[in-house]
Motif scaffolding. Sequence first.
Motif, PDB file in Angstrom:
ATOM      1  N   LEU A 241       0.689  -1.229   0.418  1.00 37.63           N
ATOM      2  CA  LEU A 241       0.255   0.090   0.139  1.00 37.63           C
ATOM      3  C   LEU A 241       0.729   1.503   0.525  1.00 37.63           C
ATOM      4  O   LEU A 241       0.836   1.975  -0.663  1.00 37.63           O
ATOM      5  CB  LEU A 241      -0.740  -0.101   1.496  1.00 37.63           C
ATOM      6  N   LEU A 244       1.900   2.842  -3.478  1.00 38.17           N
ATOM      7  CA  LEU A 244       0.333   3.129  -3.722  1.00 38.17           C
ATOM      8  C   LEU A 244       0.868   4.793  -3.736  1.00 38.17           C
ATOM      9  O   LEU A 244       0.261   5.430  -4.543  1.00 38.17           O
ATOM     10  CB  LEU A 244      -0.601   2.590  -3.216  1.00 38.17           C
ATOM     11  N   ALA A 245       1.083   4.693  -2.533  1.00 38.73           N
ATOM     12  CA  ALA A 245       1.729   6.670  -2.610  1.00 38.73           C
ATOM     13  C   ALA A 245       1.667   7.139  -3.860  1.00 38.73           C
ATOM     14  O   ALA A 245       2.002   8.366  -4.363  1.00 38.73           O
ATOM     15  CB  ALA A 245       2.228   6.830  -0.920  1.00 38.73           C
ATOM     16  N   GLY A 286      -7.129   8.802  -8.367  1.00 40.12           N
ATOM     17  CA  GLY A 286      -6.558   8.928  -7.028  1.00 40.12           C
ATOM     18  C   GLY A 286      -6.785  10.306  -5.593  1.00 40.12           C
ATOM     19  O   GLY A 286      -7.081  10.650  -4.759  1.00 40.12           O
ATOM     20  N   HIS A 392      -4.399   5.930   1.234  1.00 41.31           N
ATOM     21  CA  HIS A 392      -3.126   4.780   0.392  1.00 41.31           C
ATOM     22  C   HIS A 392      -3.121   3.767   0.864  1.00 41.31           C
ATOM     23  O   HIS A 392      -2.990   2.621   0.899  1.00 41.31           O
ATOM     24  CB  HIS A 392      -2.360   5.398  -0.301  1.00 41.31           C
ATOM     25  N   ASN A 393      -3.124   4.093   3.081  1.00 40.60           N
ATOM     26  CA  ASN A 393      -2.571   3.032   3.608  1.00 40.60           C
ATOM     27  C   ASN A 393      -4.208   3.039   5.039  1.00 40.60           C
ATOM     28  O   ASN A 393      -4.770   3.784   4.776  1.00 40.60           O
ATOM     29  CB  ASN A 393      -0.770   3.646   4.161  1.00 40.60           C
TER      30      ASN A 393
END
Length: 485
Positions: A241, A244-245, A286, A392-393
Amino acid sequence: MSNQRLRVAIIGSGFAGLGMAIRLKQSGQHSFTVFEAADKLGGTWRDNTYPGCACDVPSHLYSYSFELNSDWSRNFAPWHEIEAYLKHCATKYEIDAHIKYGTRITAARFDETTNSWRLTSATGERFTAQALVLGTGPLNKPVIPDIPGLATFAGKQFHSGAWDHTVGLQDRRVAVIGTGASAIQIVPAIAASVRQLYLLQRTPPWVMPRFERAISRVEKRLYRALPPLRRLIRTLIYWRLEALAGALLRDGRLRRLAEGLARRHLQRSIKDPQLRRALAPNYRIGCKRILLSDDYYASFARPNVELVTTAVTEVRPQGIVTADGRERGVDTLIFATGFAATDFITPLKVYGRGGQELSALWRSQAEAYLGITIAGFPNLFMLVGPNTGLGHNSIIFMIEAQVHYILEALQTLYASGRLEVKPEVQRNYNRKLQQRMHRTAWMSGCNSWYLSADGKNYTLYPGYTVGYWSATRKLNPSDYSLARS
Ligand code: NAP
Protein backbone atom coordinates in the motif's frame (compact mmCIF):
# COMPACT_ATOMS: atom_id res chain seq x y z
CA MET A 1 -22.50 18.16 39.44
CA SER A 2 -19.14 16.47 39.84
CA ASN A 3 -15.73 17.89 39.18
CA GLN A 4 -13.46 14.94 38.74
CA ARG A 5 -9.75 15.71 38.24
CA LEU A 6 -7.84 13.60 35.78
CA ARG A 7 -4.37 13.48 34.37
CA VAL A 8 -5.67 12.81 30.84
CA ALA A 9 -9.12 13.16 29.31
CA ILE A 10 -9.71 11.40 26.00
CA ILE A 11 -12.75 12.19 23.89
CA GLY A 12 -14.02 9.39 21.66
CA SER A 13 -13.73 5.61 21.90
CA GLY A 14 -13.05 4.68 18.30
CA PHE A 15 -9.74 3.28 17.08
CA ALA A 16 -8.03 6.57 18.02
CA GLY A 17 -9.32 7.15 21.57
CA LEU A 18 -9.16 3.48 22.49
CA GLY A 19 -5.61 3.12 21.15
CA MET A 20 -4.57 6.13 23.22
CA ALA A 21 -6.20 4.66 26.32
CA ILE A 22 -4.54 1.27 25.89
CA ARG A 23 -1.10 2.75 25.42
CA LEU A 24 -1.54 5.06 28.41
CA LYS A 25 -2.47 2.12 30.57
CA GLN A 26 0.43 0.05 29.25
CA SER A 27 2.77 2.88 30.20
CA GLY A 28 1.54 2.62 33.80
CA GLN A 29 -0.79 5.62 33.75
CA HIS A 30 -4.22 5.06 35.23
CA SER A 31 -5.62 8.53 35.81
CA PHE A 32 -7.55 8.90 32.58
CA THR A 33 -11.10 8.73 31.32
CA VAL A 34 -12.42 8.12 27.85
CA PHE A 35 -15.56 10.19 27.27
CA GLU A 36 -17.96 8.62 24.82
CA ALA A 37 -21.22 10.28 23.73
CA ALA A 38 -22.81 6.99 22.62
CA ASP A 39 -23.63 3.98 24.77
CA LYS A 40 -21.15 1.72 22.93
CA LEU A 41 -17.55 2.04 21.84
CA GLY A 42 -16.29 1.72 18.29
CA GLY A 43 -16.59 5.11 16.56
CA THR A 44 -16.95 4.66 12.81
CA TRP A 45 -17.31 0.90 13.23
CA ARG A 46 -20.21 1.32 15.62
CA ASP A 47 -21.99 3.95 13.50
CA ASN A 48 -21.60 2.48 10.02
CA THR A 49 -23.70 -0.66 9.81
CA TYR A 50 -25.05 -0.39 6.28
CA PRO A 51 -25.41 -3.57 4.18
CA GLY A 52 -22.03 -4.51 2.71
CA CYS A 53 -20.11 -2.29 5.16
CA ALA A 54 -16.54 -3.52 5.40
CA CYS A 55 -13.12 -2.02 5.58
CA ASP A 56 -11.35 -1.31 2.30
CA VAL A 57 -7.93 -1.68 3.94
CA PRO A 58 -6.87 -5.35 4.28
CA SER A 59 -7.81 -6.78 7.69
CA HIS A 60 -4.34 -7.90 8.67
CA LEU A 61 -3.16 -4.31 8.44
CA TYR A 62 -6.33 -2.64 9.73
CA SER A 63 -5.70 -3.47 13.38
CA TYR A 64 -3.40 -2.33 16.21
CA SER A 65 0.21 -3.45 15.76
CA PHE A 66 0.19 -4.79 19.34
CA GLU A 67 -2.98 -6.85 18.91
CA LEU A 68 -2.92 -8.80 15.69
CA ASN A 69 -5.89 -11.01 14.99
CA SER A 70 -5.73 -14.47 13.45
CA ASP A 71 -9.47 -14.81 13.09
CA TRP A 72 -10.53 -12.28 10.46
CA SER A 73 -13.08 -14.11 8.34
CA ARG A 74 -12.20 -12.27 5.14
CA ASN A 75 -9.26 -10.36 3.71
CA PHE A 76 -11.44 -7.21 4.06
CA ALA A 77 -13.24 -7.56 7.39
CA PRO A 78 -16.94 -6.69 7.70
CA TRP A 79 -17.83 -3.84 10.11
CA HIS A 80 -19.18 -6.11 12.87
CA GLU A 81 -15.89 -8.02 13.11
CA ILE A 82 -13.98 -4.77 13.46
CA GLU A 83 -16.41 -3.55 16.11
CA ALA A 84 -16.04 -6.88 17.94
CA TYR A 85 -12.23 -6.55 17.67
CA LEU A 86 -12.37 -3.11 19.31
CA LYS A 87 -14.56 -4.47 22.12
CA HIS A 88 -12.11 -7.32 22.58
CA CYS A 89 -9.22 -4.82 22.86
CA ALA A 90 -11.10 -2.71 25.42
CA THR A 91 -11.72 -5.80 27.55
CA LYS A 92 -8.30 -7.41 27.17
CA TYR A 93 -6.45 -4.20 28.03
CA GLU A 94 -8.91 -3.35 30.84
CA ILE A 95 -10.12 -0.09 29.38
CA ASP A 96 -13.86 -0.73 29.90
CA ALA A 97 -13.83 0.75 33.40
CA HIS A 98 -12.20 3.94 32.08
CA ILE A 99 -14.92 4.64 29.51
CA LYS A 100 -17.68 7.02 30.53
CA TYR A 101 -20.53 6.25 28.14
CA GLY A 102 -23.46 8.52 27.36
CA THR A 103 -21.29 11.54 28.13
CA ARG A 104 -21.06 14.07 25.35
CA ILE A 105 -18.42 16.65 26.13
CA THR A 106 -19.74 19.88 24.65
CA ALA A 107 -17.03 22.33 25.72
CA ALA A 108 -13.40 22.26 26.83
CA ARG A 109 -11.76 25.41 28.16
CA PHE A 110 -8.08 25.84 28.99
CA ASP A 111 -7.58 27.33 32.43
CA GLU A 112 -4.38 29.39 32.27
CA THR A 113 -4.07 29.72 36.04
CA THR A 114 -3.99 25.97 36.68
CA ASN A 115 -2.74 24.86 33.25
CA SER A 116 -5.54 22.37 32.90
CA TRP A 117 -8.55 21.70 30.74
CA ARG A 118 -12.05 22.18 32.16
CA LEU A 119 -14.61 20.01 30.42
CA THR A 120 -18.37 20.34 30.48
CA SER A 121 -20.79 17.64 29.34
CA ALA A 122 -24.17 18.06 27.69
CA THR A 123 -25.82 17.27 31.03
CA GLY A 124 -23.72 19.81 32.93
CA GLU A 125 -21.18 17.44 34.48
CA ARG A 126 -17.73 18.95 34.92
CA PHE A 127 -14.29 17.38 34.71
CA THR A 128 -10.77 18.73 34.90
CA ALA A 129 -7.76 17.20 33.19
CA GLN A 130 -4.16 18.23 32.85
CA ALA A 131 -4.08 17.02 29.24
CA LEU A 132 -6.84 16.65 26.70
CA VAL A 133 -6.71 14.21 23.76
CA LEU A 134 -9.29 14.58 20.99
CA GLY A 135 -10.10 11.30 19.27
CA THR A 136 -13.36 12.52 17.82
CA GLY A 137 -12.67 11.46 14.21
CA PRO A 138 -13.40 13.33 10.99
CA LEU A 139 -16.06 11.07 9.45
CA ASN A 140 -19.02 11.20 11.81
CA LYS A 141 -21.10 14.19 10.76
CA PRO A 142 -23.35 12.94 7.96
CA VAL A 143 -24.11 15.39 5.16
CA ILE A 144 -27.59 15.34 3.64
CA PRO A 145 -27.97 17.60 0.62
CA ASP A 146 -30.64 20.25 0.76
CA ILE A 147 -32.82 19.07 -2.12
CA PRO A 148 -36.07 21.01 -2.63
CA GLY A 149 -39.08 19.07 -1.38
CA LEU A 150 -37.08 16.62 0.75
CA ALA A 151 -39.30 17.24 3.78
CA THR A 152 -42.39 16.25 1.77
CA PHE A 153 -41.06 12.75 0.97
CA ALA A 154 -43.63 10.19 2.13
CA GLY A 155 -41.27 7.19 2.18
CA LYS A 156 -38.33 6.43 4.45
CA GLN A 157 -35.05 8.29 4.18
CA PHE A 158 -31.77 7.93 6.01
CA HIS A 159 -28.00 8.41 5.68
CA SER A 160 -25.56 5.55 5.08
CA GLY A 161 -23.78 6.42 8.34
CA ALA A 162 -27.00 6.05 10.36
CA TRP A 163 -28.67 3.13 8.62
CA ASP A 164 -32.27 2.56 9.71
CA HIS A 165 -32.47 -1.22 10.15
CA THR A 166 -36.19 -1.03 10.93
CA VAL A 167 -36.81 -0.22 7.27
CA GLY A 168 -37.13 -3.32 5.08
CA LEU A 169 -35.89 -2.88 1.52
CA GLN A 170 -37.23 -6.16 0.17
CA ASP A 171 -39.29 -5.47 -2.98
CA ARG A 172 -39.06 -1.70 -2.47
CA ARG A 173 -38.07 0.98 -4.94
CA VAL A 174 -34.88 2.46 -3.56
CA ALA A 175 -32.82 5.48 -4.63
CA VAL A 176 -29.21 5.70 -3.46
CA ILE A 177 -27.63 9.13 -3.84
CA GLY A 178 -23.85 9.18 -4.13
CA THR A 179 -21.17 6.89 -5.55
CA GLY A 180 -18.41 7.09 -2.91
CA ALA A 181 -16.84 4.35 -0.78
CA SER A 182 -20.10 3.77 1.14
CA ALA A 183 -22.42 3.63 -1.90
CA ILE A 184 -20.29 1.15 -3.83
CA GLN A 185 -20.56 -1.27 -0.92
CA ILE A 186 -24.30 -0.69 -0.43
CA VAL A 187 -25.33 -1.13 -4.08
CA PRO A 188 -24.15 -4.76 -4.58
CA ALA A 189 -25.40 -5.70 -1.11
CA ILE A 190 -29.00 -4.61 -1.70
CA ALA A 191 -29.39 -4.89 -5.48
CA ALA A 192 -30.71 -8.47 -5.45
CA SER A 193 -33.41 -7.90 -2.86
CA VAL A 194 -34.90 -4.55 -3.85
CA ARG A 195 -37.53 -4.24 -6.58
CA GLN A 196 -35.85 -1.29 -8.25
CA LEU A 197 -32.58 0.47 -7.47
CA TYR A 198 -31.78 3.91 -8.81
CA LEU A 199 -28.19 4.93 -8.24
CA LEU A 200 -27.72 8.66 -8.57
CA GLN A 201 -24.21 9.41 -9.70
CA ARG A 202 -22.80 12.93 -9.83
CA THR A 203 -19.18 11.95 -10.49
CA PRO A 204 -18.03 8.45 -11.48
CA PRO A 205 -15.44 7.03 -9.08
CA TRP A 206 -12.25 5.19 -10.03
CA VAL A 207 -12.83 1.56 -9.08
CA MET A 208 -10.15 -1.13 -8.79
CA PRO A 209 -10.72 -4.86 -8.25
CA ARG A 210 -10.77 -5.80 -4.58
CA PHE A 211 -9.85 -9.50 -4.82
CA GLU A 212 -12.16 -10.16 -1.91
CA ARG A 213 -12.03 -13.65 -0.44
CA ALA A 214 -12.69 -15.65 2.69
CA ILE A 215 -9.68 -16.50 4.84
CA SER A 216 -9.58 -20.27 5.11
CA ARG A 217 -9.51 -22.28 8.34
CA VAL A 218 -6.06 -23.53 7.43
CA GLU A 219 -4.74 -19.99 7.07
CA LYS A 220 -6.24 -18.97 10.40
CA ARG A 221 -4.70 -21.99 12.08
CA LEU A 222 -1.36 -21.14 10.51
CA TYR A 223 -1.57 -17.56 11.78
CA ARG A 224 -2.38 -18.77 15.27
CA ALA A 225 0.46 -21.27 15.27
CA LEU A 226 2.96 -18.95 13.64
CA PRO A 227 2.52 -15.33 14.80
CA PRO A 228 5.61 -14.20 12.84
CA LEU A 229 3.80 -15.28 9.65
CA ARG A 230 0.86 -13.02 10.55
CA ARG A 231 3.32 -10.18 11.16
CA LEU A 232 5.03 -10.87 7.83
CA ILE A 233 1.72 -10.76 5.93
CA ARG A 234 0.89 -7.48 7.65
CA THR A 235 4.27 -6.02 6.73
CA LEU A 236 3.93 -7.09 3.11
CA ILE A 237 0.47 -5.48 2.88
CA TYR A 238 1.83 -2.31 4.48
CA TRP A 239 4.63 -1.92 1.92
CA ARG A 240 2.38 -2.80 -1.00
CA LEU A 241 0.00 0.00 0.00
CA GLU A 242 2.85 2.34 0.80
CA ALA A 243 4.13 1.90 -2.77
CA LEU A 244 0.70 3.06 -4.00
CA ALA A 245 1.37 6.49 -2.51
CA GLY A 246 3.66 7.05 -5.49
CA ALA A 247 0.58 7.23 -7.73
CA LEU A 248 -1.01 9.85 -5.49
CA LEU A 249 1.94 12.03 -4.66
CA ARG A 250 3.30 12.43 -8.19
CA ASP A 251 1.92 12.33 -11.69
CA GLY A 252 4.05 9.63 -13.27
CA ARG A 253 4.24 6.03 -14.43
CA LEU A 254 2.59 4.59 -11.33
CA ARG A 255 -0.41 6.87 -11.85
CA ARG A 256 -0.74 5.68 -15.48
CA LEU A 257 -0.40 2.06 -14.38
CA ALA A 258 -3.14 2.46 -11.75
CA GLU A 259 -5.46 4.19 -14.23
CA GLY A 260 -4.82 1.41 -16.77
CA LEU A 261 -5.75 -1.28 -14.23
CA ALA A 262 -8.95 0.53 -13.23
CA ARG A 263 -9.92 1.14 -16.88
CA ARG A 264 -9.44 -2.54 -17.68
CA HIS A 265 -11.61 -3.44 -14.68
CA LEU A 266 -14.36 -1.20 -16.07
CA GLN A 267 -13.96 -2.54 -19.60
CA ARG A 268 -14.08 -6.17 -18.52
CA SER A 269 -17.07 -5.62 -16.23
CA ILE A 270 -19.32 -3.41 -18.38
CA LYS A 271 -20.15 -4.51 -21.92
CA ASP A 272 -22.57 -1.71 -22.87
CA PRO A 273 -20.42 1.14 -24.32
CA GLN A 274 -22.88 3.85 -23.30
CA LEU A 275 -23.01 2.64 -19.69
CA ARG A 276 -19.23 2.25 -19.71
CA ARG A 277 -18.84 5.88 -20.81
CA ALA A 278 -21.18 6.99 -18.03
CA LEU A 279 -19.12 5.08 -15.46
CA ALA A 280 -15.72 6.27 -16.71
CA PRO A 281 -14.03 8.91 -14.56
CA ASN A 282 -12.52 11.90 -16.35
CA TYR A 283 -10.15 13.13 -13.65
CA ARG A 284 -6.82 11.90 -12.31
CA ILE A 285 -6.97 8.67 -10.31
CA GLY A 286 -6.69 9.18 -6.56
CA CYS A 287 -8.08 12.73 -6.68
CA LYS A 288 -11.03 11.21 -4.84
CA ARG A 289 -10.57 8.04 -2.80
CA ILE A 290 -9.78 5.04 -5.04
CA LEU A 291 -12.57 2.54 -4.50
CA LEU A 292 -12.16 -1.22 -4.37
CA SER A 293 -14.93 -3.54 -5.50
CA ASP A 294 -15.36 -6.82 -7.30
CA ASP A 295 -19.14 -6.58 -7.59
CA TYR A 296 -20.09 -2.90 -7.95
CA TYR A 297 -19.94 -2.85 -11.77
CA ALA A 298 -21.58 -6.28 -11.96
CA SER A 299 -24.65 -4.80 -10.22
CA PHE A 300 -25.46 -2.81 -13.36
CA ALA A 301 -26.06 -6.03 -15.27
CA ARG A 302 -29.20 -6.55 -13.19
CA PRO A 303 -32.39 -5.40 -14.92
CA ASN A 304 -33.60 -3.71 -11.71
CA VAL A 305 -30.56 -1.44 -11.34
CA GLU A 306 -30.42 1.89 -13.17
CA LEU A 307 -27.53 4.34 -13.17
CA VAL A 308 -28.95 7.85 -13.17
CA THR A 309 -26.47 10.54 -14.16
CA THR A 310 -28.89 13.46 -14.27
CA ALA A 311 -28.99 15.46 -11.04
CA VAL A 312 -31.94 15.21 -8.67
CA THR A 313 -33.61 18.60 -8.62
CA GLU A 314 -36.65 17.86 -6.50
CA VAL A 315 -38.08 15.30 -4.12
CA ARG A 316 -41.82 14.74 -4.19
CA PRO A 317 -43.92 12.70 -1.72
CA GLN A 318 -43.79 9.61 -3.97
CA GLY A 319 -40.43 9.96 -5.69
CA ILE A 320 -37.58 11.97 -7.13
CA VAL A 321 -37.39 14.32 -10.10
CA THR A 322 -34.21 14.76 -12.15
CA ALA A 323 -33.05 17.82 -14.10
CA ASP A 324 -34.55 16.40 -17.32
CA GLY A 325 -38.01 16.62 -15.68
CA ARG A 326 -38.38 12.83 -15.28
CA GLU A 327 -40.02 11.53 -12.10
CA ARG A 328 -39.15 8.13 -10.68
CA GLY A 329 -41.29 6.50 -8.01
CA VAL A 330 -39.27 5.79 -4.86
CA ASP A 331 -40.18 4.21 -1.50
CA THR A 332 -36.83 4.66 0.25
CA LEU A 333 -34.20 7.33 -0.18
CA ILE A 334 -30.66 6.52 0.97
CA PHE A 335 -28.08 9.27 1.25
CA ALA A 336 -24.59 7.93 0.70
CA THR A 337 -23.50 11.54 0.46
CA GLY A 338 -20.56 11.49 2.85
CA PHE A 339 -19.50 13.43 5.90
CA ALA A 340 -18.47 16.96 6.85
CA ALA A 341 -14.83 15.95 7.29
CA THR A 342 -13.37 19.45 7.09
CA ASP A 343 -15.44 20.57 10.09
CA PHE A 344 -13.04 18.49 12.23
CA ILE A 345 -14.13 18.77 15.88
CA THR A 346 -17.51 20.50 15.56
CA PRO A 347 -19.90 20.65 17.41
CA LEU A 348 -17.41 20.39 20.31
CA LYS A 349 -16.20 23.82 21.43
CA VAL A 350 -12.54 23.98 22.46
CA TYR A 351 -11.34 27.26 23.94
CA GLY A 352 -7.58 27.72 24.19
CA ARG A 353 -5.42 30.52 25.51
CA GLY A 354 -7.22 33.87 25.61
CA GLY A 355 -10.56 32.14 24.99
CA GLN A 356 -9.73 31.46 21.32
CA GLU A 357 -12.15 28.84 19.93
CA LEU A 358 -10.60 26.11 17.79
CA SER A 359 -13.34 25.56 15.17
CA ALA A 360 -13.57 29.31 14.60
CA LEU A 361 -9.80 29.45 14.19
CA TRP A 362 -9.85 26.50 11.81
CA ARG A 363 -12.63 27.97 9.67
CA SER A 364 -9.98 29.82 7.66
CA GLN A 365 -7.19 27.22 7.88
CA ALA A 366 -7.05 24.04 9.93
CA GLU A 367 -3.41 23.77 10.92
CA ALA A 368 -1.65 21.79 13.59
CA TYR A 369 1.92 20.61 14.11
CA LEU A 370 2.23 17.03 12.86
CA GLY A 371 -1.58 17.14 12.99
CA ILE A 372 -1.24 16.65 16.76
CA THR A 373 -0.47 19.86 18.69
CA ILE A 374 -1.88 23.32 18.05
CA ALA A 375 -0.37 26.74 18.80
CA GLY A 376 -2.61 28.61 21.26
CA PHE A 377 -3.94 25.35 22.74
CA PRO A 378 -1.53 24.14 25.43
CA ASN A 379 -1.75 20.57 26.71
CA LEU A 380 -4.09 19.64 23.88
CA PHE A 381 -3.43 16.72 21.52
CA MET A 382 -5.32 15.57 18.51
CA LEU A 383 -5.61 12.14 16.89
CA VAL A 384 -6.37 12.05 13.15
CA GLY A 385 -6.04 15.83 13.18
CA PRO A 386 -5.39 18.12 10.20
CA ASN A 387 -3.39 16.61 7.33
CA THR A 388 -3.02 13.17 8.82
CA GLY A 389 -5.72 11.36 6.82
CA LEU A 390 -4.65 8.93 4.10
CA GLY A 391 -5.67 8.00 0.60
CA HIS A 392 -3.61 4.84 0.36
CA ASN A 393 -2.77 3.13 3.65
CA SER A 394 -4.15 2.24 7.09
CA ILE A 395 -5.20 5.12 9.34
CA ILE A 396 -4.46 2.87 12.34
CA PHE A 397 -0.78 3.19 11.45
CA MET A 398 -1.05 7.00 11.67
CA ILE A 399 -3.00 6.78 14.94
CA GLU A 400 -0.33 4.60 16.52
CA ALA A 401 2.42 7.02 15.43
CA GLN A 402 0.43 9.86 17.01
CA VAL A 403 -0.19 7.93 20.23
CA HIS A 404 3.53 7.24 20.52
CA TYR A 405 4.30 10.95 20.09
CA ILE A 406 1.64 12.01 22.60
CA LEU A 407 3.02 9.59 25.21
CA GLU A 408 6.42 11.26 24.78
CA ALA A 409 4.85 14.70 24.97
CA LEU A 410 2.98 13.79 28.16
CA GLN A 411 6.26 13.03 29.93
CA THR A 412 7.54 16.50 29.01
CA LEU A 413 4.20 18.02 29.97
CA TYR A 414 4.13 16.33 33.40
CA ALA A 415 7.64 17.66 34.07
CA SER A 416 6.88 21.22 33.01
CA GLY A 417 3.17 21.61 33.68
CA ARG A 418 2.44 23.16 30.32
CA LEU A 419 3.42 22.37 26.75
CA GLU A 420 2.49 24.37 23.68
CA VAL A 421 3.88 24.14 20.18
CA LYS A 422 5.63 27.32 19.04
CA PRO A 423 3.62 29.18 16.38
CA GLU A 424 6.62 29.47 14.05
CA VAL A 425 7.26 25.71 14.26
CA GLN A 426 3.66 25.03 13.31
CA ARG A 427 3.77 27.65 10.54
CA ASN A 428 6.96 26.26 8.97
CA TYR A 429 5.68 22.70 9.16
CA ASN A 430 2.46 23.64 7.36
CA ARG A 431 4.18 25.80 4.76
CA LYS A 432 6.32 22.85 3.69
CA LEU A 433 3.38 20.47 3.90
CA GLN A 434 1.25 22.64 1.60
CA GLN A 435 4.15 22.95 -0.87
CA ARG A 436 4.26 19.17 -1.12
CA MET A 437 0.47 19.07 -1.37
CA HIS A 438 0.43 21.00 -4.66
CA ARG A 439 1.87 18.10 -6.62
CA THR A 440 -0.56 15.49 -5.31
CA ALA A 441 -3.51 13.87 -7.08
CA TRP A 442 -5.88 15.38 -4.49
CA MET A 443 -5.13 18.87 -5.81
CA SER A 444 -5.48 17.96 -9.48
CA GLY A 445 -8.85 19.61 -9.98
CA CYS A 446 -11.69 17.39 -8.77
CA ASN A 447 -14.17 18.11 -6.03
CA SER A 448 -13.87 15.93 -2.88
CA TRP A 449 -14.39 15.86 0.87
CA TYR A 450 -10.62 16.22 1.21
CA LEU A 451 -10.89 19.90 0.27
CA SER A 452 -12.14 22.88 2.25
CA ALA A 453 -14.41 25.55 0.81
CA ASP A 454 -11.29 27.53 -0.18
CA GLY A 455 -10.00 24.57 -2.22
CA LYS A 456 -7.15 23.80 0.19
CA ASN A 457 -6.40 20.38 1.57
CA TYR A 458 -6.27 20.21 5.37
CA THR A 459 -7.25 16.56 5.59
CA LEU A 460 -4.59 14.35 3.98
CA TYR A 461 -0.92 13.73 4.65
CA PRO A 462 1.04 14.51 1.46
CA GLY A 463 3.75 11.95 1.95
CA TYR A 464 4.66 8.36 2.68
CA THR A 465 3.37 7.16 6.05
CA VAL A 466 6.84 5.93 6.87
CA GLY A 467 7.96 9.59 6.70
CA TYR A 468 5.23 10.54 9.17
CA TRP A 469 6.24 7.65 11.41
CA SER A 470 9.81 8.89 11.42
CA ALA A 471 8.73 12.50 12.18
CA THR A 472 6.72 11.35 15.21
CA ARG A 473 9.35 9.03 16.75
CA LYS A 474 10.92 11.65 18.99
CA LEU A 475 9.55 14.85 20.45
CA ASN A 476 11.92 17.75 20.03
CA PRO A 477 11.51 19.90 23.18
CA SER A 478 12.73 22.98 21.31
CA ASP A 479 9.55 22.83 19.18
CA TYR A 480 7.59 23.67 22.31
CA SER A 481 7.15 26.42 24.87
CA LEU A 482 7.29 24.84 28.28
CA ALA A 483 6.32 26.41 31.57
CA ARG A 484 6.28 25.37 35.19
CA SER A 485 2.87 25.45 36.80
P1 NAP B 1 -17.96 10.37 -0.03
O1 NAP B 1 -16.78 9.66 -0.44
O2 NAP B 1 -17.86 11.79 0.38
O3 NAP B 1 -19.00 10.23 -1.23
C1 NAP B 1 -20.17 10.98 -1.26
C2 NAP B 1 -20.87 10.72 -2.57
O4 NAP B 1 -22.07 11.46 -2.56
C3 NAP B 1 -20.07 11.21 -3.77
O5 NAP B 1 -20.27 10.33 -4.84
C4 NAP B 1 -20.68 12.57 -4.06
O6 NAP B 1 -20.57 12.99 -5.39
C5 NAP B 1 -22.12 12.28 -3.72
N1 NAP B 1 -22.87 13.48 -3.41
C6 NAP B 1 -22.68 14.31 -2.37
N2 NAP B 1 -23.58 15.29 -2.40
C7 NAP B 1 -24.37 15.06 -3.48
C8 NAP B 1 -25.48 15.72 -4.04
N3 NAP B 1 -25.96 16.85 -3.52
N4 NAP B 1 -26.03 15.18 -5.15
C9 NAP B 1 -25.53 14.06 -5.71
N5 NAP B 1 -24.49 13.38 -5.20
C10 NAP B 1 -23.92 13.90 -4.11
O7 NAP B 1 -18.74 9.63 1.16
P2 NAP B 1 -18.69 8.09 1.59
O8 NAP B 1 -18.92 7.22 0.44
O9 NAP B 1 -19.57 7.95 2.77
O10 NAP B 1 -17.19 7.92 2.04
C11 NAP B 1 -16.58 8.87 2.91
C12 NAP B 1 -15.26 8.35 3.39
O11 NAP B 1 -15.49 7.39 4.41
C13 NAP B 1 -14.43 7.61 2.37
O12 NAP B 1 -13.71 8.45 1.52
C14 NAP B 1 -13.56 6.77 3.25
O13 NAP B 1 -12.49 7.52 3.75
C15 NAP B 1 -14.51 6.42 4.36
N6 NAP B 1 -15.12 5.12 4.08
C16 NAP B 1 -14.31 4.06 4.20
C17 NAP B 1 -14.80 2.82 3.94
C18 NAP B 1 -13.90 1.67 4.10
O14 NAP B 1 -14.15 0.66 3.52
N7 NAP B 1 -12.82 1.79 4.88
C19 NAP B 1 -16.10 2.64 3.52
C20 NAP B 1 -16.92 3.74 3.40
C21 NAP B 1 -16.42 4.99 3.69
P3 NAP B 1 -19.30 13.81 -5.92
O15 NAP B 1 -18.20 12.80 -6.05
O16 NAP B 1 -19.73 14.39 -7.18
O17 NAP B 1 -19.01 14.85 -4.87
